[in-house]
Motif scaffolding. Structure first.
Motif, mmCIF file in Angstrom:
data_model
loop_
_atom_site.group_PDB
_atom_site.id
_atom_site.type_symbol
_atom_site.label_atom_id
_atom_site.label_comp_id
_atom_site.label_asym_id
_atom_site.label_seq_id
_atom_site.Cartn_x
_atom_site.Cartn_y
_atom_site.Cartn_z
ATOM 1 N N SER A 170 0.688 -1.161 0.196
ATOM 2 C CA SER A 170 -0.006 -0.135 0.013
ATOM 3 C C SER A 170 0.891 1.211 0.128
ATOM 4 O O SER A 170 1.881 1.023 0.979
ATOM 5 C CB SER A 170 -0.914 0.018 1.042
ATOM 6 N N GLN A 218 -1.598 -2.583 -5.988
ATOM 7 C CA GLN A 218 -1.523 -2.619 -4.597
ATOM 8 C C GLN A 218 -1.781 -3.908 -4.185
ATOM 9 O O GLN A 218 -3.157 -4.421 -4.571
ATOM 10 C CB GLN A 218 -2.015 -1.612 -3.522
ATOM 11 N N GLY A 242 -4.264 -2.419 -0.580
ATOM 12 C CA GLY A 242 -4.701 -1.417 -0.573
ATOM 13 C C GLY A 242 -5.612 -1.074 0.298
ATOM 14 O O GLY A 242 -6.426 -1.718 0.854
ATOM 15 N N ARG A 243 -5.714 0.042 1.200
ATOM 16 C CA ARG A 243 -6.395 0.424 2.291
ATOM 17 C C ARG A 243 -7.463 1.822 1.904
ATOM 18 O O ARG A 243 -7.110 2.633 1.286
ATOM 19 C CB ARG A 243 -5.927 0.646 3.353
ATOM 20 N N GLY A 244 -8.781 1.419 2.525
ATOM 21 C CA GLY A 244 -9.615 2.521 2.170
ATOM 22 C C GLY A 244 -10.011 3.125 3.427
ATOM 23 O O GLY A 244 -9.427 2.933 4.559
ATOM 24 N N ARG A 245 -10.890 4.162 3.496
ATOM 25 C CA ARG A 245 -11.433 4.741 4.827
ATOM 26 C C ARG A 245 -12.249 3.769 5.412
ATOM 27 O O ARG A 245 -12.724 2.910 5.135
ATOM 28 C CB ARG A 245 -12.352 5.915 4.442
ATOM 29 N N PHE A 285 -9.181 -1.404 -0.017
ATOM 30 C CA PHE A 285 -9.517 -0.893 -1.470
ATOM 31 C C PHE A 285 -8.877 -1.755 -2.604
ATOM 32 O O PHE A 285 -7.644 -2.007 -2.727
ATOM 33 C CB PHE A 285 -8.732 0.461 -1.540
ATOM 34 N N MET A 300 -1.397 6.452 -5.649
ATOM 35 C CA MET A 300 -0.449 7.302 -5.250
ATOM 36 C C MET A 300 -0.535 8.039 -4.052
ATOM 37 O O MET A 300 -1.735 8.333 -3.631
ATOM 38 C CB MET A 300 -0.049 8.353 -6.451
ATOM 39 N N SER A 301 0.504 8.225 -3.378
ATOM 40 C CA SER A 301 0.322 8.972 -2.111
ATOM 41 C C SER A 301 1.624 9.895 -2.111
ATOM 42 O O SER A 301 2.515 9.778 -2.298
ATOM 43 C CB SER A 301 0.542 7.725 -0.820
ATOM 44 N N ASP A 341 -14.942 11.161 -2.102
ATOM 45 C CA ASP A 341 -15.063 10.272 -3.403
ATOM 46 C C ASP A 341 -15.382 11.165 -4.511
ATOM 47 O O ASP A 341 -15.879 12.175 -4.536
ATOM 48 C CB ASP A 341 -16.064 9.165 -3.133
ATOM 49 N N LYS A 361 -18.201 5.853 -8.860
ATOM 50 C CA LYS A 361 -16.913 6.308 -8.195
ATOM 51 C C LYS A 361 -15.825 6.052 -9.281
ATOM 52 O O LYS A 361 -15.557 4.770 -9.531
ATOM 53 C CB LYS A 361 -16.649 5.588 -6.948
ATOM 54 N N GLY A 375 -11.027 7.234 -4.977
ATOM 55 C CA GLY A 375 -11.073 7.284 -3.423
ATOM 56 C C GLY A 375 -9.805 8.118 -2.682
ATOM 57 O O GLY A 375 -8.871 8.012 -3.459
ATOM 58 N N ILE A 376 -10.090 8.804 -1.809
ATOM 59 C CA ILE A 376 -8.873 9.487 -1.021
ATOM 60 C C ILE A 376 -8.718 9.131 0.361
ATOM 61 O O ILE A 376 -10.010 9.077 0.850
ATOM 62 C CB ILE A 376 -9.111 10.732 -1.254
ATOM 63 N N LEU A 377 -7.618 8.641 0.878
ATOM 64 C CA LEU A 377 -7.326 8.282 2.153
ATOM 65 C C LEU A 377 -6.278 9.434 2.835
ATOM 66 O O LEU A 377 -5.150 9.137 2.383
ATOM 67 C CB LEU A 377 -7.182 6.832 2.276
ATOM 68 N N GLY A 423 -3.385 9.731 0.253
ATOM 69 C CA GLY A 423 -3.401 8.675 -0.640
ATOM 70 C C GLY A 423 -4.724 8.798 -1.651
ATOM 71 O O GLY A 423 -5.675 8.984 -1.236
ATOM 72 N N ILE A 424 -4.110 8.580 -2.811
ATOM 73 C CA ILE A 424 -5.282 8.777 -3.959
ATOM 74 C C ILE A 424 -5.370 7.340 -4.728
ATOM 75 O O ILE A 424 -4.327 6.864 -5.178
ATOM 76 C CB ILE A 424 -4.837 9.837 -4.959
HETATM 77 C C1 BTN Z 1 -11.663 5.080 -0.140
HETATM 78 O O1 BTN Z 1 -12.313 5.226 -1.043
HETATM 79 O O2 BTN Z 1 -12.188 4.613 1.057
HETATM 80 C C2 BTN Z 1 -10.222 5.602 -0.022
HETATM 81 C C3 BTN Z 1 -9.241 4.922 -0.876
HETATM 82 C C4 BTN Z 1 -7.862 5.499 -1.026
HETATM 83 C C5 BTN Z 1 -7.210 4.430 -1.747
HETATM 84 C C6 BTN Z 1 -5.621 4.880 -1.996
HETATM 85 S S1 BTN Z 1 -4.813 4.096 -3.133
HETATM 86 C C7 BTN Z 1 -3.487 4.891 -2.745
HETATM 87 C C8 BTN Z 1 -3.264 4.895 -1.343
HETATM 88 N N1 BTN Z 1 -2.994 3.701 -0.528
HETATM 89 C C9 BTN Z 1 -3.905 2.877 -0.079
HETATM 90 O O3 BTN Z 1 -3.669 1.897 0.664
HETATM 91 N N2 BTN Z 1 -4.993 3.655 0.016
HETATM 92 C C10 BTN Z 1 -4.857 4.862 -0.731
#
Ligand code: BTN
Length: 261
Positions: free
Chosen positions: A31, A54, A57-60, A65, A74-75, A117, A124, A127-129, A147-148
């Protein structure tokens, strides 16, 4: 031949302060947010990690994700002099930056669903975290990671089952030559503008103009509770203002909204 995602190509297109960003590209990573958080202390303000895929990958709200090929993950690590309570502004500013970049590169209109979002045609696309750590002594952010995750093209074989009905990509099945590099560069240019702009109110206005929830009936989930309400606005601290069915006005700085059809 399709241009590969390249730090050099992206760097050539950086302007207006974004030239200082240092970019590393991974073909695959767990991630990009986790990577920067793990190494935040030793890395400089302006470090950017980009990955084509990823594996974690992690979301909110602790969700995962989906991060298949076809996306841009990208972060950006920043070390701003910002009170932690103002960090919601980073998310709103990032949403405006990414929306503008997608519009510039694709010519398509975007909408923003509070908090962060980005939508195209009701689905969608990004997503941005935003995550960070606070210095407990002075209440300032030690760092923040923005993180985008954007669906640039549809993955081969289509989107994963769990997002197939709600996801869309910027370019459909195939992107124009060099589009990934251009999109990444435009995002970084726009981020540099909004993060260094003293014009918070202008950014919030742009956020409100793109909002797809203002005036809509929604269900909001927060702190394990859920309620139905109508969104009346987004205030100057980027909090959402809602009117409940029994006429009460409430204000929330975090939560998850679903628009009722
Ligand atoms: C969401 O929609 O809940 C937020 C998603 C954010 C995803 C981005 S991808 C780049 C960065 N790395 C992660 O693991 N998450 C964010």
């Amino acid at each position: 031949m399709k241009a590969e995602l390249s730090a050099e190509k992206i760097k050539e297109m950086l302007v207006g302060g974004a030239e200082k960003y240092s970019i590393t590209i991974f073909d695959e990573i767990h991630s990009t947010n986790s990577y920067l958080k793990e190494k935040a202390e030793g890395l400089a303000d302006g470090t950017v990690i980009i990955a084509k895929r990823q594996t974690a990958g992690r979301g909110r709200l602790g969700r995962s994700f989906v991060s298949d090929r076809g996306g841009l993950y990208m972060s950006l690590l920043i070390k701003p002099n910002l009170e932690a309570e103002k960090s919601i502004f980073l998310t709103t500013a990032a949403a405006v930056a990414v929306a503008r970049a997608i519009e510039e590169v694709s010519g398509k209109d975007t909408g923003i669903k509070w908090v962060n979002d980005i939508f195209i045609d009701g689905k969608k696309v990004c997503g941005i975290l935003t995550e960070g750590a606070t210095n407990t002594e002075d209440g300032l952010l030690q760092y923040a990671v923005i993180g985008i995750g954007i669906n640039v093209t549809e993955p081969e074989g289509g989107f994963a089952k769990e997002i197939a009905d709600i996801a869309i990509s910027v370019f459909g099945k195939a992107s124009p030559e060099n589009a990934e590099n251009e999109l990444a560069a435009k995002i970084l240019n726009q981020l540099s503008i909004v993060l260094n702009s003293p014009q918070e109110s202008e950014i919030l206005d742009q956020y409100r103009q793109r909002s797809i929830v203002i005036g809509k009936k929604v269900d909001i989930i927060y702190e394990d509770a859920s309620l139905s309400a109508t969104v009346t606005g987004i205030d100057d601290s980027a909090a959402i203002i809602l009117k409940t069915e029994d006429g009460k006005i409430i204000r929330k700085t975090s939560g998850e909204i679903s628009v009722r059809i």
